[in-house]
Motif scaffolding. Sequence first.
Motif, PDB file in Angstrom:
ATOM      1  N   GLY A  88      -9.243  -0.874  31.218  1.00  0.00           N
ATOM      2  CA  GLY A  88      -8.976  -1.587  29.973  1.00  0.00           C
ATOM      3  C   GLY A  88      -8.739  -3.067  30.123  1.00  0.00           C
ATOM      4  N   SER A  89      -8.592  -3.546  31.365  1.00  0.00           N
ATOM      5  CA  SER A  89      -8.335  -4.973  31.563  1.00  0.00           C
ATOM      6  C   SER A  89      -9.508  -5.832  31.112  1.00  0.00           C
ATOM      7  CB  SER A  89      -8.002  -5.266  33.027  1.00  0.00           C
ATOM      8  OG  SER A  89      -9.029  -4.809  33.883  1.00  0.00           O
ATOM      9  N   GLY A  90     -10.685  -5.222  30.996  1.00  0.00           N
ATOM     10  CA  GLY A  90     -11.863  -5.965  30.563  1.00  0.00           C
ATOM     11  C   GLY A  90     -11.815  -6.444  29.133  1.00  0.00           C
ATOM     12  N   VAL A  91     -10.808  -6.000  28.368  1.00  0.00           N
ATOM     13  CA  VAL A  91     -10.700  -6.474  26.984  1.00  0.00           C
ATOM     14  C   VAL A  91     -10.523  -7.989  26.939  1.00  0.00           C
ATOM     15  CG1 VAL A  91      -8.182  -6.222  26.786  1.00  0.00           C
ATOM     16  CG2 VAL A  91      -9.622  -5.979  24.746  1.00  0.00           C
ATOM     17  N   ALA A  92      -9.972  -8.566  28.006  1.00  0.00           N
ATOM     18  CA  ALA A  92      -9.831 -10.028  28.071  1.00  0.00           C
ATOM     19  C   ALA A  92     -10.969 -10.680  28.838  1.00  0.00           C
ATOM     20  CB  ALA A  92      -8.495 -10.403  28.729  1.00  0.00           C
ATOM     21  N   ASP A  93     -11.866  -9.856  29.384  1.00  0.00           N
ATOM     22  CA  ASP A  93     -13.036 -10.360  30.108  1.00  0.00           C
ATOM     23  C   ASP A  93     -14.212 -10.366  29.139  1.00  0.00           C
ATOM     24  OD1 ASP A  93     -15.020 -11.020  31.869  1.00  0.00           O
ATOM     25  OD2 ASP A  93     -14.594  -9.429  33.308  1.00  0.00           O
ATOM     26  N   ASP A  94     -14.093 -11.203  28.149  1.00  0.00           N
ATOM     27  CA  ASP A  94     -15.036 -11.254  27.036  1.00  0.00           C
ATOM     28  C   ASP A  94     -15.197 -12.730  26.695  1.00  0.00           C
ATOM     29  OD1 ASP A  94     -15.759 -11.533  24.163  1.00  0.00           O
ATOM     30  OD2 ASP A  94     -15.617  -9.350  24.104  1.00  0.00           O
ATOM     31  N   LYS A  95     -16.426 -13.191  26.626  1.00  0.00           N
ATOM     32  CA  LYS A  95     -16.646 -14.621  26.462  1.00  0.00           C
ATOM     33  C   LYS A  95     -16.221 -15.140  25.088  1.00  0.00           C
ATOM     34  CE  LYS A  95     -20.300 -14.769  29.947  1.00  0.00           C
ATOM     35  NZ  LYS A  95     -20.092 -13.387  30.402  1.00  0.00           N
ATOM     36  N   ALA A  96     -16.018 -14.217  24.131  1.00  0.00           N
ATOM     37  CA  ALA A  96     -15.462 -14.643  22.841  1.00  0.00           C
ATOM     38  C   ALA A  96     -13.939 -14.738  22.938  1.00  0.00           C
ATOM     39  CB  ALA A  96     -15.875 -13.683  21.734  1.00  0.00           C
ATOM     40  N   VAL A  97     -13.316 -13.766  23.603  1.00  0.00           N
ATOM     41  CA  VAL A  97     -11.867 -13.806  23.813  1.00  0.00           C
ATOM     42  C   VAL A  97     -11.484 -15.029  24.642  1.00  0.00           C
ATOM     43  CG1 VAL A  97      -9.923 -12.594  24.890  1.00  0.00           C
ATOM     44  CG2 VAL A  97     -11.613 -11.314  23.558  1.00  0.00           C
ATOM     45  N   TYR A  98     -12.360 -15.396  25.578  1.00  0.00           N
ATOM     46  CA  TYR A  98     -12.142 -16.579  26.437  1.00  0.00           C
ATOM     47  C   TYR A  98     -11.788 -17.815  25.617  1.00  0.00           C
ATOM     48  CZ  TYR A  98     -14.220 -20.869  28.447  1.00  0.00           C
ATOM     49  OH  TYR A  98     -14.485 -22.171  28.817  1.00  0.00           O
ATOM     50  N   ALA A  99     -12.402 -17.966  24.460  1.00  0.00           N
ATOM     51  CA  ALA A  99     -12.183 -19.156  23.640  1.00  0.00           C
ATOM     52  C   ALA A  99     -10.740 -19.264  23.162  1.00  0.00           C
ATOM     53  CB  ALA A  99     -13.131 -19.148  22.437  1.00  0.00           C
ATOM     54  N   TYR A 100     -10.000 -18.149  23.162  1.00  0.00           N
ATOM     55  CA  TYR A 100      -8.626 -18.130  22.655  1.00  0.00           C
ATOM     56  C   TYR A 100      -7.578 -18.272  23.757  1.00  0.00           C
ATOM     57  CZ  TYR A 100     -10.592 -16.553  18.206  1.00  0.00           C
ATOM     58  OH  TYR A 100     -11.313 -16.469  17.028  1.00  0.00           O
ATOM     59  N   VAL A 101      -7.987 -18.378  25.008  1.00  0.00           N
ATOM     60  CA  VAL A 101      -7.013 -18.411  26.101  1.00  0.00           C
ATOM     61  C   VAL A 101      -6.041 -19.583  25.993  1.00  0.00           C
ATOM     62  CG1 VAL A 101      -6.694 -18.539  28.604  1.00  0.00           C
ATOM     63  CG2 VAL A 101      -8.490 -17.082  27.646  1.00  0.00           C
ATOM     64  N   PRO A 102      -6.478 -20.809  25.658  1.00  0.00           N
ATOM     65  CA  PRO A 102      -5.483 -21.881  25.487  1.00  0.00           C
ATOM     66  C   PRO A 102      -4.421 -21.540  24.443  1.00  0.00           C
ATOM     67  CG  PRO A 102      -7.677 -22.813  25.666  1.00  0.00           C
ATOM     68  CD  PRO A 102      -7.861 -21.327  25.549  1.00  0.00           C
ATOM     69  N   LYS A 103      -4.821 -20.854  23.375  1.00  0.00           N
ATOM     70  CA  LYS A 103      -3.847 -20.432  22.356  1.00  0.00           C
ATOM     71  C   LYS A 103      -2.922 -19.345  22.905  1.00  0.00           C
ATOM     72  CE  LYS A 103      -6.657 -21.527  18.279  1.00  0.00           C
ATOM     73  NZ  LYS A 103      -7.316 -20.981  17.057  1.00  0.00           N
ATOM     74  N   MET A 104      -3.466 -18.463  23.738  1.00  0.00           N
ATOM     75  CA  MET A 104      -2.624 -17.436  24.366  1.00  0.00           C
ATOM     76  C   MET A 104      -1.548 -18.078  25.243  1.00  0.00           C
ATOM     77  SD  MET A 104      -5.384 -14.699  25.774  1.00  0.00           S
ATOM     78  CE  MET A 104      -6.817 -14.242  24.812  1.00  0.00           C
ATOM     79  N   ILE A 105      -1.934 -19.084  26.001  1.00  0.00           N
ATOM     80  CA  ILE A 105      -0.985 -19.761  26.891  1.00  0.00           C
ATOM     81  C   ILE A 105       0.153 -20.366  26.079  1.00  0.00           C
ATOM     82  CG2 ILE A 105      -0.720 -21.719  28.473  1.00  0.00           C
ATOM     83  CD1 ILE A 105      -3.604 -21.107  29.439  1.00  0.00           C
ATOM     84  N   LYS A 106      -0.179 -20.972  24.971  1.00  0.00           N
ATOM     85  CA  LYS A 106       0.835 -21.554  24.099  1.00  0.00           C
ATOM     86  C   LYS A 106       1.693 -20.453  23.476  1.00  0.00           C
ATOM     87  CE  LYS A 106       2.825 -24.981  21.923  1.00  0.00           C
ATOM     88  NZ  LYS A 106       3.645 -25.958  22.662  1.00  0.00           N
ATOM     89  N   TYR A 107       1.075 -19.365  23.070  1.00  0.00           N
ATOM     90  CA  TYR A 107       1.758 -18.279  22.368  1.00  0.00           C
ATOM     91  C   TYR A 107       2.731 -17.539  23.282  1.00  0.00           C
ATOM     92  CZ  TYR A 107       2.261 -14.069  19.451  1.00  0.00           C
ATOM     93  OH  TYR A 107       2.762 -13.031  18.697  1.00  0.00           O
ATOM     94  N   TYR A 108       2.286 -17.172  24.463  1.00  0.00           N
ATOM     95  CA  TYR A 108       3.103 -16.346  25.353  1.00  0.00           C
ATOM     96  C   TYR A 108       4.012 -17.168  26.268  1.00  0.00           C
ATOM     97  CZ  TYR A 108       0.081 -12.443  23.998  1.00  0.00           C
ATOM     98  OH  TYR A 108      -0.596 -11.484  23.291  1.00  0.00           O
ATOM     99  N   LEU A 109       3.565 -18.336  26.689  1.00  0.00           N
ATOM    100  CA  LEU A 109       4.314 -19.124  27.672  1.00  0.00           C
ATOM    101  C   LEU A 109       4.929 -20.383  27.093  1.00  0.00           C
ATOM    102  CD1 LEU A 109       1.781 -18.897  30.654  1.00  0.00           C
ATOM    103  CD2 LEU A 109       3.733 -17.407  30.185  1.00  0.00           C
ATOM    104  N   ASP A 110       4.530 -20.722  25.869  1.00  0.00           N
ATOM    105  CA  ASP A 110       4.975 -21.963  25.215  1.00  0.00           C
ATOM    106  C   ASP A 110       4.657 -23.184  26.085  1.00  0.00           C
ATOM    107  OD1 ASP A 110       6.015 -23.502  23.153  1.00  0.00           O
ATOM    108  OD2 ASP A 110       8.062 -23.434  23.929  1.00  0.00           O
TER     109      ASP A 110
END
Length: 481
Positions: A318-340
């Motif tokens: 299931g780890s591949g849910v983040a191995d998606d080139k569309a999900v990739y576009a949201y990683v900077p937002k994830m970093i802000k969301y989870y790690l501030d």
Amino acid sequence: MEWNDYNSGVFFDEIMETSSQPRTVAKELYNYLKSLDKNEVLARKMASERCIEEMGVSFTIYSEGNNIDRHWPFDIIPRPIPSSEWKIVEKGLIQRIKALNMFINDVYNDQKILKDKLVPRHLIEGSSNYLKACQGITPPHGAWANISGTDLVRDGDGVLRVLEDNLRVPSGVSYMIENREITKRIFPEVFDTQCISPITDYPIRLHEMLASLSPRKDVAPVIAVLTPGIYNSAYYEHSFLAQEMGAELVEGADLFVDKDDCVYMRTINGPQRVDVIYRRVDDVFIDPEVFNKHSMLGVPGIMRAWKKGNVAISNAPGSGVADDKAVYAYVPKMIKYYLDEEAILPNVKTYLCYEDDDFAYVNEHLEDLVIKPVNESGGYGILLGPKATKEEIEEFRGLIAKNPRNYVAQPMLDLSTAPVITDQGIAPRHLDLRPFILQGENCWVTKGGLTRVAMVEGSLVVNSSQGGGSKDTWIVEQEDE
């Protein structure tokens, strides 16, 4: 060695700052290489080819109608990176994998990021890599992607950017290690004059990380590398890592799950319990009871054992849910969301074809963009707009219109170059870099990674299955650091 005619043109070059001036990090390497005459260089090149043949370093190509083992394509000129720059990259990679693992765990549990609408729910639920069978699970240390290979590219301004995240079964680390071994054999004297970070500790670090996942803390864990078999393109790596770690190399038929939902390995001395499985088999083939019922590569019942915490699987299903080139576009937002925190390593600008404005832009600028299917790997299924024919462009226009969720677009980057040795002499070729990150109880990043080179002039395709090669990557400590 003839360097006078070397010119990377408009591209940022990893070794040369100008046509006659090496970068500071490459000065000693450049002076050494320049001191060698043509015959000496060719002799070193031939020595590297003999090393590769003697060491049996190979990969498998499927595309020619047969499974063909080929010797690993290798260029002898290393790619140096200053350690001061690498310290920043290392922090950025650790930040990124932490956020990605928090995202995966969130998606399969509370789904806060979806409820807060930071990532569209349809993006996840419509992903072929989102596995409902993994809902409600939290692996050891909350880490789903324990081994990741993040592809970095340097653009025309010299900025290192993340091109994509590889979180399912990333490959290439064995070639990174072998590249160093070959380089030390053919250029031993260079390592005496420079401080180059070692990389041979990767198998030890990998073993430590896998051991930290073991459900049995009171015994030495039994670790197995699960391979699809000898015909897999990365089988060399599977066997290499198992041997280097002192782990068992197994195929699906070597394992079974007992009535207590524990995984055992068949041995000549009887069944032996397995604690940790480093799987190199794709999700859909790992358990025929849950996924592809016709799979002969997996182990019936292994998902039951994993869900009950009786065995650890790395990377987690299931780890591949983040191995998606569309999900990739949201990683900077994830970093802000989870790690501030703000992302240390920037993404490449990405257009999501399922969004109306992006779809319109992509449709109008297909000939200027790189179009990628979201779940392909190895450089397959890609359209390089500036190099495509009108027929290819129209074909992709139809594919995107039919299934916009399946495609993203990015600008054609001016990828950096580095000198390689060709039959005509020294010439620039485009390259990327894949460092490897381990996430278990602790997080660790390789000192460098696998530099992949597009050996064909003007090509941007670095994958070995499509004519690419590789180089040794040096992280170099400099006196003023």
